[in-house]
Design a protein around this motif. Structure first.
Motif, PDB file in Angstrom:
ATOM      1  N   GLU A 270       3.559 -53.396 -11.383  1.00 33.47           N
ATOM      2  CA  GLU A 270       3.137 -54.035  -9.969  1.00 33.47           C
ATOM      3  C   GLU A 270       2.753 -52.714  -9.118  1.00 33.47           C
ATOM      4  OE1 GLU A 270       6.621 -55.823  -8.582  1.00 33.47           O
ATOM      5  OE2 GLU A 270       6.419 -57.837  -9.787  1.00 33.47           O
ATOM      6  N   ILE A 271       3.360 -51.590  -9.181  1.00 32.85           N
ATOM      7  CA  ILE A 271       2.893 -50.521  -8.432  1.00 32.85           C
ATOM      8  C   ILE A 271       1.621 -49.949  -8.708  1.00 32.85           C
ATOM      9  CG2 ILE A 271       3.587 -48.074  -7.927  1.00 32.85           C
ATOM     10  CD1 ILE A 271       6.501 -48.592  -8.198  1.00 32.85           C
ATOM     11  N   GLU A 272       1.409 -50.014 -10.158  1.00 33.25           N
ATOM     12  CA  GLU A 272       0.030 -49.473 -10.812  1.00 33.25           C
ATOM     13  C   GLU A 272      -1.040 -50.342 -10.257  1.00 33.25           C
ATOM     14  OE1 GLU A 272      -2.565 -47.272 -12.829  1.00 33.25           O
ATOM     15  OE2 GLU A 272      -0.567 -46.766 -12.376  1.00 33.25           O
ATOM     16  N   GLY A 273      -0.494 -51.875 -10.125  1.00 35.84           N
ATOM     17  CA  GLY A 273      -1.820 -52.699  -9.686  1.00 35.84           C
ATOM     18  C   GLY A 273      -2.070 -52.549  -8.167  1.00 35.84           C
ATOM     19  N   LEU A 274      -1.175 -52.056  -7.481  1.00 30.84           N
ATOM     20  CA  LEU A 274      -1.507 -51.653  -5.947  1.00 30.84           C
ATOM     21  C   LEU A 274      -2.511 -50.673  -5.790  1.00 30.84           C
ATOM     22  CD1 LEU A 274       2.214 -51.745  -4.474  1.00 30.84           C
ATOM     23  CD2 LEU A 274       0.507 -53.682  -4.507  1.00 30.84           C
ATOM     24  N   ILE A 275      -2.771 -49.776  -6.817  1.00 30.74           N
ATOM     25  CA  ILE A 275      -3.825 -48.641  -6.371  1.00 30.74           C
ATOM     26  C   ILE A 275      -5.174 -49.113  -6.478  1.00 30.74           C
ATOM     27  CG2 ILE A 275      -4.384 -46.501  -7.586  1.00 30.74           C
ATOM     28  CD1 ILE A 275      -1.941 -46.234  -8.991  1.00 30.74           C
ATOM     29  N   PRO A 276      -6.025 -48.847  -5.563  1.00 29.49           N
ATOM     30  CA  PRO A 276      -7.280 -49.402  -5.235  1.00 29.49           C
ATOM     31  C   PRO A 276      -8.104 -48.814  -6.601  1.00 29.49           C
ATOM     32  CG  PRO A 276      -6.555 -48.643  -3.287  1.00 29.49           C
ATOM     33  CD  PRO A 276      -5.525 -48.555  -4.238  1.00 29.49           C
ATOM     34  N   LYS A 380      -3.903 -32.267   7.621  1.00 30.29           N
ATOM     35  CA  LYS A 380      -3.803 -33.754   7.991  1.00 30.29           C
ATOM     36  C   LYS A 380      -4.458 -34.482   6.968  1.00 30.29           C
ATOM     37  CE  LYS A 380      -4.501 -33.544  12.993  1.00 30.29           C
ATOM     38  NZ  LYS A 380      -4.272 -31.796  13.398  1.00 30.29           N
ATOM     39  N   VAL A 381      -3.911 -35.735   6.881  1.00 30.53           N
ATOM     40  CA  VAL A 381      -4.599 -36.815   5.941  1.00 30.53           C
ATOM     41  C   VAL A 381      -5.638 -37.319   6.546  1.00 30.53           C
ATOM     42  CG1 VAL A 381      -4.148 -38.844   4.549  1.00 30.53           C
ATOM     43  CG2 VAL A 381      -1.979 -37.349   4.732  1.00 30.53           C
ATOM     44  N   ILE A 382      -6.847 -37.254   5.660  1.00 33.29           N
ATOM     45  CA  ILE A 382      -7.976 -37.840   6.235  1.00 33.29           C
ATOM     46  C   ILE A 382      -8.465 -39.267   5.410  1.00 33.29           C
ATOM     47  CG2 ILE A 382      -9.255 -35.613   6.629  1.00 33.29           C
ATOM     48  CD1 ILE A 382     -10.724 -36.231   3.774  1.00 33.29           C
ATOM     49  N   ASP A 383      -7.593 -39.818   4.663  1.00 32.07           N
ATOM     50  CA  ASP A 383      -7.614 -41.099   4.132  1.00 32.07           C
ATOM     51  C   ASP A 383      -6.438 -41.494   3.337  1.00 32.07           C
ATOM     52  OD1 ASP A 383      -8.523 -43.391   2.942  1.00 32.07           O
ATOM     53  OD2 ASP A 383     -10.398 -42.492   1.769  1.00 32.07           O
ATOM     54  N   THR A 384      -5.820 -42.739   4.010  1.00 29.77           N
ATOM     55  CA  THR A 384      -4.661 -42.962   3.379  1.00 29.77           C
ATOM     56  C   THR A 384      -4.878 -44.242   2.323  1.00 29.77           C
ATOM     57  OG1 THR A 384      -4.341 -44.750   5.256  1.00 29.77           O
ATOM     58  CG2 THR A 384      -3.349 -42.398   5.411  1.00 29.77           C
ATOM     59  N   GLY A 385      -5.969 -44.447   1.818  1.00 29.70           N
ATOM     60  CA  GLY A 385      -6.467 -45.459   1.010  1.00 29.70           C
ATOM     61  C   GLY A 385      -5.662 -45.670  -0.510  1.00 29.70           C
ATOM     62  N   SER A 386      -5.066 -44.313  -0.689  1.00 28.33           N
ATOM     63  CA  SER A 386      -4.721 -44.267  -2.059  1.00 28.33           C
ATOM     64  C   SER A 386      -3.458 -43.798  -1.928  1.00 28.33           C
ATOM     65  CB  SER A 386      -5.251 -42.723  -2.708  1.00 28.33           C
ATOM     66  OG  SER A 386      -4.875 -41.723  -2.133  1.00 28.33           O
ATOM     67  N   LEU A 387      -2.614 -44.032  -0.807  1.00 28.44           N
ATOM     68  CA  LEU A 387      -1.352 -43.651  -0.521  1.00 28.44           C
ATOM     69  C   LEU A 387      -0.405 -44.843  -0.854  1.00 28.44           C
ATOM     70  CD1 LEU A 387       1.056 -41.693   0.358  1.00 28.44           C
ATOM     71  CD2 LEU A 387       0.616 -42.224   2.585  1.00 28.44           C
ATOM     72  N   ILE A 388       0.337 -44.950  -1.856  1.00 26.94           N
ATOM     73  CA  ILE A 388       1.411 -45.768  -2.492  1.00 26.94           C
ATOM     74  C   ILE A 388       2.670 -45.297  -2.251  1.00 26.94           C
ATOM     75  CG2 ILE A 388       2.143 -47.654  -3.954  1.00 26.94           C
ATOM     76  CD1 ILE A 388      -0.839 -47.892  -2.999  1.00 26.94           C
ATOM     77  N   THR A 389       3.709 -45.643  -1.355  1.00 28.18           N
ATOM     78  CA  THR A 389       4.876 -44.983  -1.433  1.00 28.18           C
ATOM     79  C   THR A 389       6.033 -45.945  -2.304  1.00 28.18           C
ATOM     80  OG1 THR A 389       5.451 -46.059   0.583  1.00 28.18           O
ATOM     81  CG2 THR A 389       4.557 -43.889   0.786  1.00 28.18           C
ATOM     82  N   VAL A 390       7.023 -45.624  -2.958  1.00 30.40           N
ATOM     83  CA  VAL A 390       8.019 -46.157  -3.515  1.00 30.40           C
ATOM     84  C   VAL A 390       9.292 -45.959  -3.053  1.00 30.40           C
ATOM     85  CG1 VAL A 390       9.131 -46.485  -5.689  1.00 30.40           C
ATOM     86  CG2 VAL A 390       6.695 -46.304  -5.523  1.00 30.40           C
ATOM     87  N   THR A 391      10.053 -47.073  -2.445  1.00 35.21           N
ATOM     88  CA  THR A 391      11.294 -46.845  -1.872  1.00 35.21           C
ATOM     89  C   THR A 391      12.331 -47.730  -2.582  1.00 35.21           C
ATOM     90  OG1 THR A 391      10.850 -48.621  -0.111  1.00 35.21           O
ATOM     91  CG2 THR A 391      10.176 -46.330   0.411  1.00 35.21           C
TER      92      THR A 391
END
Length: 396
Positions: A270-276, A380-391
């Protein structure tokens, strides 16, 4: 007073004013005060550049008149000074480097003549590190860092507003015959500040008996290692107030909450599927080695492990989860409540000013020499489009 002396006095005044402003920004207490100082710094730097350009033109004209039959292309393009020596000859000379070693080891002050080319940014820097050592420190940081070599690096002046499309290039379509039209496409803008990076290292008294080359090698090793650790910690979770803003301080594109500390095969899918899909090749996993090893035992429906460790040509381990590269790091404390994250590190911009200096003291108990290296860094981060966090889901 001739025109050249007048310009040189102007330059000296502007440089002193710039140094004062750069020192003041480190003690600014509010964002408004910091912005005001940054604007004033930009104005002073613009006047300084104009004065330096006028002085160079005046010196070239004077040399042309005194030596009408001699043409020095290196002087014309500013590649050498009028005496034929490189601009940083003073700090790179064996004499200065030896004096620098004596300062670090024994506290012997560097003479004013040798310090003439030392350019420092903060008031607590007692001596500039020789340029040749700075270059080697930077190279060494690229070699020993795990995260640092992956980020985008710039060296913009603080306070300059930079469109993110300038940092991360964007291609746009233009109409036929309109190739000269500028496409004003920008996804946002970023402004860098000055944050002092201070890394304290310890060099034992025995180092004082070493030759210059051996001392420099040991100094480079210690400073680069300390700098890498400090920078990588900030890249992951810097607070953005007294240090660069970390990745985990940003709002992620997606967050996956695990039912238990150890993820299941289904959750990892499911995490892998969240990545654009646009980050399919560039995004990587970032986690501690402990977390990765806990995933190593997970298998798919056919009993095949989903996490693998291969060894490349260099012999270094190459870790993957479901085919996606994994970068293991030792910064468990900086991860906080985040168990792991996926991110394209090229979308993090680390802005560094490579004017490095040191201060030192001696530990009373061990007689070790504590040397503190200082430089200016922001990020700084300039694009958060690839940021997937796991908690992990909090216990009820």
């Amino acid at each position: 007073m001739n025109f050249e002396e007048y310009l040189q006095n102007l330059i000296n005044g502007y440089e002193e004013e710039r140094t004062q402003l750069r020192t003041a920004i480190t003690t600014a207490e509010t964002a408004e005060e910091r912005t005001e100082i940054l604007n004033a710094t930009d104005e002073v730097e613009e006047r300084l550049r104009n004065a330096q350009e006028q002085l160079t033109n005046a010196q070239n004209e004077m040399q042309r008149r005194s030596n009408p039959n001699q043409f020095n292309i290196l002087n014309t393009y500013g590649l050498r000074g009028s005496n034929g020596e490189s601009e940083n000859a003073g700090t790179d000379s064996v004499e200065y480097r030896t004096a620098f070693m004596n300062y670090v080891i024994a506290g012997t002050p560097i003479s004013d003549e040798l310090r003439a080319n030392a350019n420092t940014l903060t008031s607590d820097v007692a001596s500039a590190i020789p340029t040749v050592l700075v270059n080697k420190i930077i190279e060494r940081m690229e070699e020993c860092g795990m995260i640092l070599p992956l980020v985008t690096k710039t060296n913009y002046q603080a306070g300059v507003v930079i469109p993110t499309s300038n940092v991360k290039p964007i291609a746009t379509w233009v109409s036929e015959g309109k190739g000269s039209d500028r496409q004003k496409k920008s996804t946002g803008k970023i402004t860098f500040s000055y944050y002092k990076l201070r890394c304290e290292i310890s060099m034992s008294m025995e180092v004082g008996t070493l030759a210059l080359a051996t001392f420099e090698s040991k100094f480079i090793e210690n400073v680069s290692k300390a700098m890498v650790i400090a920078k990588e910690k900030a890249i992951i979770n810097g607070n953005g107030t007294t240090q660069p803003k970390g990745i985990l301080q940003e709002t992620p594109f997606k967050t996956k909450e695990l039912a238990k500390a150890e993820p299941t095969y289904k959750e990892l899918c499911e995490i892998e599927g969240l990545i654009p899909v646009e980050f399919e090749e560039s995004a990587k996993w970032y986690m501690t080695k402990t977390t990765f090893m806990s995933i190593m035992g997970i298998t798919d429906a056919n009993g095949q492990p989903i996490a693998r460790v291969n060894y490349g040509i260099s012999g270094k381990p190459e870790r993957t989860i479901l085919g996606r590269s994994v970068v293991c790091h030792p910064y468990a404390e900086e991860m906080g409540d985040t168990k792991a994250f996926i991110f394209d590190m090229s979308d993090y911009v680390l802005n560094e000013v490579y004017d490095m200096g040191i201060t030192k003291k001696q530990d009373w108990e061990t007689e070790d020499l504590l040397t503190k290296a200082v430089m200016s860094v922001d990020g700084k981060v300039i694009d958060t489009g690839s940021l997937i966090t796991v908690t992990v889901k909090a216990a009820a």
